[in-house]
Design a protein around this motif. Structure first.
Motif, short mmCIF file in Angstrom:
data_model
loop_
_atom_site.label_atom_id
_atom_site.label_comp_id
_atom_site.label_asym_id
_atom_site.label_seq_id
_atom_site.Cartn_x
_atom_site.Cartn_y
_atom_site.Cartn_z
N PRO A 123 -5.09 3.00 -20.30
CA PRO A 123 -5.97 3.97 -19.39
C PRO A 123 -7.22 3.76 -19.34
O PRO A 123 -7.76 3.73 -20.54
N GLY A 124 -7.38 3.59 -18.31
CA GLY A 124 -8.77 3.45 -17.88
C GLY A 124 -9.41 2.01 -18.21
O GLY A 124 -10.03 1.03 -17.62
N ARG B 278 1.17 -1.26 0.33
CA ARG B 278 0.25 0.34 -0.08
C ARG B 278 0.78 1.41 0.16
O ARG B 278 -0.05 2.58 -0.41
N PHE B 279 2.47 1.26 0.44
CA PHE B 279 2.94 2.16 0.31
C PHE B 279 3.91 2.22 -1.39
O PHE B 279 4.38 3.79 -1.61
N VAL B 280 3.47 1.39 -1.34
CA VAL B 280 4.43 1.94 -2.87
C VAL B 280 3.24 1.38 -4.34
O VAL B 280 3.47 2.07 -5.79
N ASP B 281 1.86 0.97 -4.11
CA ASP B 281 0.92 0.84 -5.00
C ASP B 281 0.28 2.01 -5.55
O ASP B 281 -0.29 2.76 -3.99
N ALA B 282 -0.16 2.49 -6.99
CA ALA B 282 -0.55 3.98 -7.21
C ALA B 282 -1.97 3.49 -7.28
O ALA B 282 -2.52 2.50 -7.66
N ARG B 283 -2.77 3.96 -6.58
CA ARG B 283 -4.51 4.22 -6.58
C ARG B 283 -4.64 4.93 -8.53
O ARG B 283 -4.10 5.75 -8.91
N ARG B 284 -5.83 4.62 -8.94
CA ARG B 284 -6.02 4.95 -10.29
C ARG B 284 -6.68 6.34 -10.53
O ARG B 284 -6.97 6.88 -9.33
N PRO B 285 -5.96 7.23 -11.63
CA PRO B 285 -6.78 8.43 -11.68
C PRO B 285 -7.73 8.80 -11.54
O PRO B 285 -8.71 7.84 -12.61
N VAL B 286 -8.55 9.61 -10.98
CA VAL B 286 -9.54 10.18 -11.14
C VAL B 286 -10.08 10.50 -12.34
O VAL B 286 -10.72 9.83 -13.74
N GLY B 287 -8.85 11.52 -13.58
CA GLY B 287 -8.94 11.73 -14.38
C GLY B 287 -9.24 10.82 -15.56
O GLY B 287 -9.92 10.80 -16.48
N GLU B 288 -9.00 9.15 -15.06
CA GLU B 288 -9.46 8.30 -16.01
C GLU B 288 -10.52 7.36 -16.19
O GLU B 288 -11.00 6.37 -16.19
N PRO C 173 -18.71 9.43 -20.89
CA PRO C 173 -18.88 9.42 -22.27
C PRO C 173 -17.76 9.94 -22.46
O PRO C 173 -17.02 9.44 -23.39
N ASP C 174 -17.29 11.27 -22.05
CA ASP C 174 -16.57 11.94 -22.67
C ASP C 174 -14.81 10.56 -21.75
O ASP C 174 -13.57 10.75 -22.70
N GLY C 175 -14.78 10.56 -20.76
CA GLY C 175 -13.73 10.37 -20.19
C GLY C 175 -13.21 8.49 -20.93
O GLY C 175 -12.09 8.75 -21.88
N ALA C 176 -14.43 8.06 -21.46
CA ALA C 176 -13.62 6.83 -21.89
C ALA C 176 -12.80 7.43 -23.90
O ALA C 176 -12.60 5.90 -23.86
N ARG C 177 -13.18 8.04 -24.45
CA ARG C 177 -13.29 8.59 -25.52
C ARG C 177 -12.12 8.78 -25.73
O ARG C 177 -10.89 8.72 -25.89
N ALA C 178 -11.79 9.74 -24.74
CA ALA C 178 -9.88 10.17 -24.66
C ALA C 178 -9.77 9.03 -23.54
O ALA C 178 -8.15 8.92 -24.11
#
Length: 396
Positions: A308-309, A109-119, A123-128
């Motif tokens: 991504p995503g 938990r000290f090294v694993d990154a969390r999934r970015p909220v921006g991804e 509908p818009d995020g999936a296209r990006a």
């Protein structure tokens, strides 16, 4: 074609404490593996097998600060090399859940990154997210795919070449959905049009959805060249916007781009557009359920640099969400071993096409990212950590 904009590969963070711990854990894990690891000073680790050469100590700094993401970054940076990275990665993948002793897994938990909220796959995020992968260049994908431009697992029969095996896979998908003359077909995830063409040649009419403009344009061209444009409509449209009623709904390795938050919406869409008596055919990559639960919020090397995503389901997750949407699984077949062979051929083709990839504007770092991506995935299927299934579904 979109301009390739990879996330910059940072210099390895200097973290002597974490590097020291990473090296100790690596030594402990590798001691039990059928690999042959050579350290910078010449020391050998492992029980023998495919060769991995650690070229410089930066490897352990990346591993200590980035875990599995750092492992992949170290390959891209040249901190470790191998004549066959997929062969090296396979025993690691086979022991993914146990390489780090259970009492020490809390340290992740000290090294694993969390999934970015921006991804998130809004509908818009999936296209990006899709734009960053599928809109890189149709010509790039053409360097390693077969002439059908199928970017999913093939299904090999005795003596099949890659193209024949891809057509066998497509026929398997269409058969599960009972596609034949007069069928009204909805395809979610067009790819470059191979399945739509095959369905149209069976006498079906096809509506196929994609959110990649590059894929849409080439798919339309290929469909016209195949002489079936009067039976196939390609729409730039999100699956959530699907409309109409269809005898068959098919979707090949698109659900991996949906994301856990939207799995209920995806399965609800399948149910909503399926006509009474219709059939659904779904091809999906899966991972063990316990690992899916343990890593569901974790950013991985693949989601950082390639998809991504992206997020894989487990077979129980497919069953649960299908049932919740009012769908029953009527048939299933595993093609995991076939995916390992598919990926091996893709990687060989991609490596052989290095000069062409350069001509297309992709640099050495990009090529190493994609070599690792293809090897990483091949190892997942070869070790059976990953699988891919064709599911047949119907209304309850």
């Amino acid at each position: 074609m979109t301009t390739f904009r990879a996330i910059p590969l940072a210099a390895p963070p200097r973290s002597p404490g974490r590097a020291w711990l990473a090296e100790r854990l690596f030594r402990l894990g590798v001691a039990r593996l059928p690999v042959h690891v050579r350290l910078p000073g010449g020391e050998l680790l492992g029980r023998g097998g495919p060769v991995m050469r650690i070229e410089r100590p930066a490897f352990f700094h990346r591993l200590g600060t980035g875990s599995t993401i750092g492992f992949g970054e170290a390959y891209v940076a040249g901190d470790w090399t191998s004549p066959d990275p997929a062969a090296v990665l396979t025993p690691f993948a086979a022991r993914m859940a146990t390489l780090v002793p259970r009492p020490l897994q809390v340290l992740r938990r000290f090294v694993d990154a969390r999934r970015p909220v921006g991804e998130r796959n809004t509908p818009d995020g999936a296209r990006a997210n899709i734009h960053r992968h599928y809109d890189l260049s149709n010509d790039l994908f053409g360097t390693f795919l077969d002439e059908s431009m199928s970017y999913s697992s093939a299904w090999f029969g005795p003596g099949d070449d890659l193209h024949t095996a891809q057509l066998r896979k497509i026929d398997g998908v269409l058969d599960l959905a009972r596609v034949g003359p007069g069928s009204r077909v909805l395809e979610i995830g067009t790819g470059w049009g191979a399945l739509a063409i095959r369905a149209a040649r069976r006498g079906a009419t096809v509506t196929t959805l994609t959110i990649s403009s590059e894929q849409r344009d080439l798919a339309r061209s290929r469909i016209a060249e195949a002489g079936v444009a009067d039976r196939v409509e390609v729409l730039l449209r999100d699956y959530r916007e699907a409309a109409g009623s269809y005898d068959a709904v098919v979707s090949v390795e698109m659900i991996e781009a949906v994301g856990e938050e939207y799995w209920p919406a995806y399965f609800a869409t399948l149910r909503r557009v399926l006509a009474p008596g219709g059939r659904i055919s779904l091809q999906a990559i899966t991972m063990p359920h316990d690992r899916m639960v343990a890593t569901r919020h974790t950013q991985t090397w693949i989601t950082t640099y390639v998809f991504p995503g992206g997020q894989l389901l487990s077979v129980p997750a497919v069953e649960e969400h299908a049932r919740a949407a009012g769908l029953a699984i009527t048939a299933r077949r595993s093609l995991g071993e076939h995916y390992a062979s598919t990926l091996r051929q893709w990687r060989d083709r991609f490596t052989a096409a290095a000069d062409r990839v350069s001509e297309l504007g992709f640099d050495e770092r990009f090529r190493r990212i994609w070599e690792f991506y293809l090897a990483y995935c091949e190892a997942g299927f070869r070790s059976r950590y990953l699988d891919v299934w064709q599911f047949g579904l119907a209304r309850h």
